[in-house]
Design an enzyme around this catalytic site. Structure first.
Site, PDB file in Angstrom:
ATOM      1  N   CYS A 140       0.767  -0.929  -0.362  1.00 55.91           N
ATOM      2  CA  CYS A 140       0.218   0.015   0.403  1.00 55.91           C
ATOM      3  C   CYS A 140       0.801   1.317  -0.120  1.00 55.91           C
ATOM      4  O   CYS A 140       1.589   1.608   1.086  1.00 55.91           O
ATOM      5  CB  CYS A 140      -0.898  -0.249   1.109  1.00 55.91           C
ATOM      6  SG  CYS A 140      -1.843   1.328   1.534  1.00 55.91           S
ATOM      7  N   CYS A 183       0.120   3.962   2.445  1.00 50.63           N
ATOM      8  CA  CYS A 183       0.253   3.544   4.277  1.00 50.63           C
ATOM      9  C   CYS A 183       0.962   4.265   4.541  1.00 50.63           C
ATOM     10  O   CYS A 183       2.360   4.530   5.449  1.00 50.63           O
ATOM     11  CB  CYS A 183      -0.178   1.898   3.917  1.00 50.63           C
ATOM     12  SG  CYS A 183      -1.674   1.195   3.778  1.00 50.63           S
TER      13      CYS A 183
END
Length: 307
Positions: A67, A70
């Protein structure tokens, strides 16, 4: 989100299946099994962490290695948590390794950040947000915790050594320039810095993701959700109106909705009007990251529409 309300404590997510029901720690006592204010939470350990939420608010950061956003949000959350000196515990959850927690928090997209106060969940963020917004929401979280009698402070358990903070490598100069601009809310300057970084190294994946993120933040900061959705409904082939809603969906973590909207638009448009939509999709794919399965599915559909 921009504001936490006490009503958020009622019925957001059912965490009852995640409890192991150990004894709750006394106010001000060292939290059992916690050697640092930032911990890795697992399906097996979360019951204990849930009980700690009766002493201090627990912030749960749901992330994954693939991700991209993230990697921007998680360091900011950790930094703000450490500055609070034990008034908050940060529990980091790798959703790929802990499917029970991902299901319990209904993590349909990441990054997703949820707080827990006295065992009750409170939504915080979905998608990457600027540092100042993180600080504002943490301040609201502490106020809400105080309203619910959760005002303790964690100390490191006796005989345990706090986890050493990893040594941070200095950012490349243009990345540092972009980060400083983002923290100042100057998205235009951040875009310029990331574009310079990509001019130097077109394969700089961090710059690609950063540029996509800051362009998204720049586009959505002045949008009104209700007005944008009304315009998109009134003009199903209005490219800019559909772009606006897709941006808002993506910023809110509704990745499949954003991709689906743009792919549907691409399919309906005449072939000579599709270029801008394809370019926007490619940009958003880079923002989310090629390893995300939703990107793979959307890319496959785009390929089938192209050929």
């Amino acid at each position: 989100m921009s504001e936490i309300s006490p009503a958020a404590l009622r019925g957001a997510v059912d965490l009852s299946t995640l409890r192991n029901r150990p004894a709750a720690p006394a106010q001000g006592a060292p939290a059992p099994g916690v050697t640092d204010v930032v911990v890795d939470a697992t399906d097996e350990s979360f019951g204990e962490i849930l009980e700690i939420s009766r002493t201090v608010p627990v912030v749960v950061d749901l992330w994954a290695e693939w991700c991209g956003p993230c990697k921007q949000l998680s360091p900011i959350i950790e930094k703000v948590t450490r500055e609070l000196n034990g008034r908050v515990l940060l529990a980091k959850v790798d959703v790929d390794a802990n499917p029970q927690l991902a299901q319990g928090f209904r993590a349909q997209s990441i990054p997703m950040v949820v707080a827990v106060i006295a065992g009750q969940p409170v939504p915080m963020f979905t998608g990457a947000v600027p540092e100042q917004q993180v600080r504002d929401v943490f301040a609201q979280l502490l106020q809400l915790a105080a309203q619910n009698g959760v005002t303790g402070t964690l100390t490191v358990g006796e005989g345990a050594e706090p986890a050493a903070e990893p040594e941070e490598l200095p950012l490349p100069p243009l990345h540092a320039e972009a980060y400083a601009a983002i923290e100042a809310g100057d998205y235009a300057a951040a875009i310029v810095a990331y574009e310079k970084a990509l001019a130097e190294n077109p394969r700089d994946e961090e710059a690609i993701a950063g540029l996509g993120q800051v362009r998204l933040l720049d586009r959505v900061q002045s949008l009104d959700l209700q007005a944008a959705r009304a315009a998109a409904a009134a003009g199903p082939l209005d490219v800019q109106a559909q772009f606006d809603v897709a941006d808002l969906d993506l910023a809110g973590g509704h990745i499949d909705d954003a991709f689906g909207r743009l792919l549907d638009l691409f399919e309906k448009l005449p072939s000579d009007e599709r270029t801008a939509v394809r370019e926007r999709l490619v940009e958003l794919f880079g923002l989310i990251g090629a390893a995300d399965p939703r990107v793979g599915a959307a890319r496959n559909r785009l390929t089938s529409l192209l050929f």
